[in-house]
Scaffold this motif. Structure first.
Motif, short mmCIF file in Angstrom:
data_model
loop_
_atom_site.label_atom_id
_atom_site.label_comp_id
_atom_site.label_asym_id
_atom_site.label_seq_id
_atom_site.Cartn_x
_atom_site.Cartn_y
_atom_site.Cartn_z
N ASP A 3 4.34 2.37 -9.61
CA ASP A 3 3.23 1.50 -9.27
C ASP A 3 3.42 0.18 -10.00
O ASP A 3 3.51 0.14 -11.21
CB ASP A 3 1.89 2.13 -9.67
N ASN A 5 1.85 -3.68 -10.25
CA ASN A 5 0.76 -4.58 -9.87
C ASN A 5 -0.12 -3.99 -8.76
O ASN A 5 -0.38 -4.63 -7.76
CB ASN A 5 1.32 -5.94 -9.43
N LYS A 6 -0.54 -2.75 -8.96
CA LYS A 6 -1.42 -2.05 -8.02
C LYS A 6 -0.74 -1.73 -6.69
O LYS A 6 -1.41 -1.34 -5.75
CB LYS A 6 -2.69 -2.87 -7.75
N ALA A 7 0.56 -1.90 -6.60
CA ALA A 7 1.29 -1.56 -5.39
C ALA A 7 2.19 -0.36 -5.66
O ALA A 7 2.78 -0.24 -6.73
CB ALA A 7 2.13 -2.75 -4.92
N VAL A 9 5.61 1.53 -5.07
CA VAL A 9 6.98 1.14 -4.75
C VAL A 9 7.82 2.41 -4.62
O VAL A 9 7.88 3.21 -5.55
CB VAL A 9 7.59 0.22 -5.82
N ASN A 198 -4.04 -10.65 3.61
CA ASN A 198 -4.61 -10.02 2.42
C ASN A 198 -5.97 -9.38 2.64
O ASN A 198 -6.52 -8.74 1.74
CB ASN A 198 -4.66 -11.02 1.27
N TYR A 202 -4.41 -1.73 4.90
CA TYR A 202 -3.13 -1.22 4.40
C TYR A 202 -2.03 -2.21 4.76
O TYR A 202 -2.03 -2.75 5.88
CB TYR A 202 -2.79 0.15 5.02
N SER A 235 -1.20 -9.52 -1.34
CA SER A 235 -2.06 -8.79 -2.26
C SER A 235 -3.30 -8.32 -1.50
O SER A 235 -4.38 -8.89 -1.63
CB SER A 235 -2.46 -9.69 -3.43
N GLU A 239 -4.59 -1.19 0.32
CA GLU A 239 -3.42 -0.64 -0.38
C GLU A 239 -2.14 -1.29 0.10
O GLU A 239 -1.97 -1.57 1.29
CB GLU A 239 -3.34 0.87 -0.14
N LEU A 240 -1.25 -1.53 -0.84
CA LEU A 240 0.08 -2.08 -0.55
C LEU A 240 1.14 -1.07 -0.96
O LEU A 240 1.10 -0.53 -2.08
CB LEU A 240 0.29 -3.39 -1.30
N LYS A 241 2.09 -0.84 -0.06
CA LYS A 241 3.22 0.03 -0.40
C LYS A 241 4.52 -0.66 -0.02
O LYS A 241 4.64 -1.21 1.08
CB LYS A 241 3.11 1.38 0.32
N TRP A 242 5.47 -0.63 -0.94
CA TRP A 242 6.81 -1.16 -0.69
C TRP A 242 7.73 -0.01 -0.31
O TRP A 242 7.80 1.01 -1.01
CB TRP A 242 7.36 -1.82 -1.95
#
Length: 252
Positions: A3, A5-7, A9, A198, A202, A235, A239-242
């Motif tokens: 995780d 910055n709240k993302a 990975v 932003n 998702y 941002s 939710e952000l996912k890489w």
């Protein structure tokens, strides 16, 4: 998985990225079609359709409620829909022709208009869908809240058609805007703006390849003087996912 910055990975090898991305999209499709009877998703161009190749296959082909999908584009080149540079054509050939999404739920740009006209028209059509409650509005920002935005990234750290150092990166009023001087051809495009990106529920950033490793390090690494590339401005309220492959993550 890490995780940052709240993302979230996650780094994948081989076919695992496409397998995981398909499950991620399918799970969100099931969530939103169940909760509100619609699933609004923004596609991007580049390699994204290759990474989505598992979606129009079993088990998803027969199990997802494709009739409730509403498909948009994060950005689009202002070229005819039949042109090889068209993101619509890329999606049509790679996904849309293989799944039963109603044609009326696929929102391509009006390719007969100028870049400015096409951007105005696309924003107007999104506003109409907000009025119909197909797209919700963010209670925080008042911008349209897509359920899922799928983003790629260029080696320079650009996302959508928002390029490093370009004034459009700072656009904070429009939902959709246009560019006539894209540093990457073709020069004329329309793009969603960062406030819309932003506002989404998702966001998935899907990045592969060694040429992207420096920009990934800038966005996610522990650099003492991080350069704010456009990708680092993604941002979302949600939710952000890489989704990275080993090459893209090689400098983390």
């Amino acid at each position: 998985m890490a995780d940052t910055n709240k993302a979230a990975v996650e780094v994948f090898e081989g076919d695992d990225l496409a397998v995981s991305l398909a499950k991620y999209v399918a799970d969100l499709s099931n969530k939103f079609t169940s909760e509100r009877g619609a699933f609004t998703v923004c596609l991007s161009g580049g390699s994204m359709l290759e990474y989505l190749r598992k979606l129009p296959e079993p088990p998803y082909l027969d199990s997802l409620e494709w009739s409730k999908w509403h498909v948009f584009w994060l950005d689009e080149r202002v070229v005819p829909k039949t042109h090889e540079d068209s993101n619509y054509k890329l999606a049509l050939d790679g996904l849309l022709c293989k799944v039963p999404i109603p044609p009326g739920n696929v929102y391509a740009i009006n390719d007969a208009l100028s870049p400015e006209g096409a951007a105005d028209d696309y924003e107007r059509r999104i506003k109409e869908l907000v009025d119909k409650n197909v797209i919700t509005l963010s209670p925080t920002s008042g911008f349209p809240k897509f359920d899922l935005i799928l983003l790629g990234m260029g080696p320079d750290g650009h996302v959508a058609s928002l390029f490093p150092g370009h004034p459009l990166v700072q656009e904070n009023k429009r939902w959709v805007t246009f560019i006539k001087d894209s540093p990457k051809p073709p020069p004329e495009r329309i793009t969603l703006t960062f406030p819309v990106i932003n506002a989404c529920a998702y966001a998935a950033l899907v990045v592969t390849g060694k040429t992207e490793a420096d920009a990934i390090h800038s966005a996610l690494g522990k650099s003492e003087n991080p350069v704010k590339l456009p990708v680092a401005l993604v941002s979302p309220e949600g939710e952000l996912k890489w989704f990275l492959d080993k090459d893209a993550a090689s400098k983390l």
